[in-house]
Design an enzyme around this catalytic site. Structure first.
Site, PDB file in Angstrom:
ATOM      1  N   ASP A 332      -0.798  10.330  -1.303  1.00  0.00           N
ATOM      2  CA  ASP A 332      -0.531   9.116  -2.072  1.00  0.00           C
ATOM      3  C   ASP A 332       0.488   9.456  -3.145  1.00  0.00           C
ATOM      4  O   ASP A 332       0.971  10.590  -3.203  1.00  0.00           O
ATOM      5  CB  ASP A 332      -1.835   8.591  -2.704  1.00  0.00           C
ATOM      6  CG  ASP A 332      -2.368   9.525  -3.796  1.00  0.00           C
ATOM      7  OD1 ASP A 332      -1.781  10.598  -4.016  1.00  0.00           O
ATOM      8  OD2 ASP A 332      -3.373   9.163  -4.433  1.00  0.00           O
ATOM      9  N   ASP A 334       0.796   9.183  -7.413  1.00  0.00           N
ATOM     10  CA  ASP A 334      -0.001   8.897  -8.602  1.00  0.00           C
ATOM     11  C   ASP A 334       0.906   8.690  -9.819  1.00  0.00           C
ATOM     12  O   ASP A 334       1.811   9.499 -10.061  1.00  0.00           O
ATOM     13  CB  ASP A 334      -0.933  10.079  -8.895  1.00  0.00           C
ATOM     14  CG  ASP A 334      -1.767  10.471  -7.678  1.00  0.00           C
ATOM     15  OD1 ASP A 334      -2.783   9.804  -7.435  1.00  0.00           O
ATOM     16  OD2 ASP A 334      -1.384  11.432  -6.980  1.00  0.00           O
ATOM     17  N   ASP A 422      -1.711   5.222  -6.666  1.00  0.00           N
ATOM     18  CA  ASP A 422      -2.720   5.133  -7.734  1.00  0.00           C
ATOM     19  C   ASP A 422      -2.023   4.957  -9.067  1.00  0.00           C
ATOM     20  O   ASP A 422      -1.057   5.652  -9.369  1.00  0.00           O
ATOM     21  CB  ASP A 422      -3.552   6.435  -7.810  1.00  0.00           C
ATOM     22  CG  ASP A 422      -4.487   6.603  -6.619  1.00  0.00           C
ATOM     23  OD1 ASP A 422      -4.759   5.592  -5.934  1.00  0.00           O
ATOM     24  OD2 ASP A 422      -4.951   7.739  -6.399  1.00  0.00           O
TER      25      ASP A 422
END
Ligand code: CTP
Ligand code: MN
Ligand code: MN
Length: 498
Positions: A332, A334, A422
């Site tokens: 992902d 962040d 995120d």
């Protein structure tokens, strides 16, 4: 004396090392780069062996450079070989394995680079005085006192340890799980591959069990326990289920106990109610189980940056997580988003989410409002979520926004892909703690907290640092401040890949 004779026919810098990469044979072993020493071997045998290795998927360079990982020689006269090697003015000779032809022969027979054993090594005999150059005493048991870059010289061992750690995690055996994670982390910090078990003498966190696994790998290139785990149905199924966004070990276990073994089993089971997160996890499975590239992370940074600055010109955006540690790929991306005005940061994420929705690129959003309460500091249970406002997103990323294009699967003709993002939004006076906590790695964070508690009588989490002896909070505006409070040398983000 020996020099002239030992210099290979193709001289250093006579052409770039890249030019010698095979053009026709498929490279199978990206991490291994051979260089065959011509002396004793002779030029025709050398070119024969070069062809052979390339046909088996090995990279063989004609020029000795810092990119070479394995030097193979038929000359067992260690001293003259090493004299020549040291004359080659390489940046770091200790990164290179200097090997006898027996390693090469075995690797050709196996069709893969076999594990390096002591008997393969041509060791430098010159410095006889003083102890052997082992990293020993210098290595701390705490990851926060080690410098660990993304270059892992002991992947063959750490991959094995991680399989076993995960398997123990699935069985909720925290002790052995942590033991293997710590051992992997120690090996990741070493500047070279462990050539034999004797070289691990004095290293912390390596117990009987981990050493037994290492010994098998050194001897046979693989370990029985790891092979057994990898082929275990329970391990395979739990690994598959937990690879879905929103599915943790508990849920995976529950499904496994019900006899479910595949995604189609789960989706066909009427009694299973998937939550929103899991539904999106399945919907976008192909995309989000694919690694996110640095270029994609940069493109997402631009999107979030625009959103933050459209809200407030003095908004702050920082890349964190694995990409801040210099990783090339991540699961992902962040980010920390905040603003200098205390209290204002809590409204940032909802506004960003609104904007992403209007842009039509928000595919999934799990927003968690702030539950941060200064009076309840510190919350030091590790892995417990912090209390800042945050969101776990799936975004639609257009190929046109990514320099060099998307990291899509072969045969995928779409011009977009789904990616996990995120966002966390700490108040500005907590920024340094949040940045340190979200930069990771997880093992680095674990050891920072353990070090603070065990060695300093302090409690550290994503919100604050508390001195239990003095009964006071220690303020910090930068990560350096926190390291200084802990009496630790500063470790750069790219050295935190523990
Ligand atoms: N983290 C956290 N609280 C959460 C989620 C994550 O403090 N609720 C921290 C983790 O401790 C970790 C960091 O945020 O240090 C990044 O987490 P994650 O994205 O899962 O891992 P990465 O190190 O970025 O690895 P990857 O590249 O696979 O994303
Ligand atoms: Mn990450
Ligand atoms: Mn993350």
């Amino acid at each position: 004396m020996f020099h002239a004779a030992m210099v290979p026919r193709v001289r250093k810098r006579s052409r770039p090392a890249e030019a010698s990469v095979p053009r026709h044979d498929e490279v199978k072993f990206e991490d291994v780069r051979l260089y065959l020493v011509e002396r004793k071997m002779g030029s025709s045998r050398r070119s024969f062996l070069t062809q052979l290795a390339r046909s088996k998927g090995f990279i063989v360079d004609n020029v000795l450079s810092d990119m070479v990982t394995h030097v193979v020689s038929e000359d067992c006269q260690a001293s003259s070989l090493w004299t020549w090697l040291k004359d080659c003015a390489l940046k770091n000779l200790s990164n290179i394995q200097v090997l006898d032809i027996s390693w090469f022969t075995e690797s050709m027979r196996e069709g893969r680079p076999v594990a390096v054993e002591t008997r393969h090594l041509i060791q430098d005999t010159l410095p006889t005085e003083g102890p052997p150059p082992t990293p020993v005493a210098a290595v701390s048991q705490y990851a926060c006192q080690r410098r660990t870059t993304i270059e892992n010289n002991n992947k063959i061992f750490t991959d094995a340890f991680e399989v076993l750690a995960e398997s123990y995690e699935f069985s909720e055996l925290e002790g052995p799980c942590l033991a293997f994670r710590r051992a992997a982390s120690v090996l990741k910090s070493l500047p070279m591959a462990v050539p034999c078990l004797a070289a691990t003498q004095g290293l912390p966190c390596l117990g009987e069990h981990t050493k037994a696994v290492m010994e098998e790998i050194l001897r046979y290139g693989r370990a029985f326990e790891v092979e057994k785990t990898l082929s275990d149905e329970r391990y395979q199924t739990l690994k598959l289920f937990t690879s879905v966004f929103g599915v943790g070990p508990k849920t995976a276990e529950k499904w496994y106990r019900r006899g479910l073994r595949s995604f189609s089993d789960i989706l066909a089971e009427p009694s299973i109610q998937l939550n929103q997160m899991q539904q999106s996890g399945f919907l976008h499975y192909e995309d989000i189980s694919r690694a996110v590239s640095k270029a994609e992370a940069r493109a997402l940074g631009n999107i979030i940056d625009e959103a933050v600055h459209a809200i407030t010109p003095d908004g702050i955006l920082a890349l964190t997580g694995g990409f801040r540690r210099g990783k090339e790929f991540g699961h992902d991306v962040d980010f920390i988003v905040t603003t200098p005005e205390l209290g204002m940061e809590t409204s940032l994420i909802p506004i960003i989410i609104n904007r992403l929705t209007r842009q039509g690129i928000l595919l999934y959003c799990d927003y968690q409002a702030s539950t941060f309460d200064k009076s309840k500091l510190p919350c030091h249970r590790f892995e417990a979520m912090d209390h800042f406002a945050k969101c776990f997103l799936i975004l639609r990323l257009e190929g046109s926004q990514v320099e060099g294009g998307l990291n899509s699967a072969e045969g995928d003709s779409r011009d977009w892909r789904a990616v996990r993002v995120d966002l966390v939004s700490p108040p500005m006076d907590r920024y340094a703690f949040a940045l340190l906590g979200w930069t990771g790695s997880r093992q680095f964070e674990r050891d920072l907290r353990r070090f603070a508690r065990m060695e300093r009588g302090m409690l550290l989490d994503n919100h604050a640092l508390y001195d239990k002896t003095k009964k006071e909070f220690l303020a910090a505006t930068t990560e350096r401040d926190i390291f200084a409070h802990l009496g630790l040398e500063y470790i750069e983000p790219w050295q935190r890949n523990a």
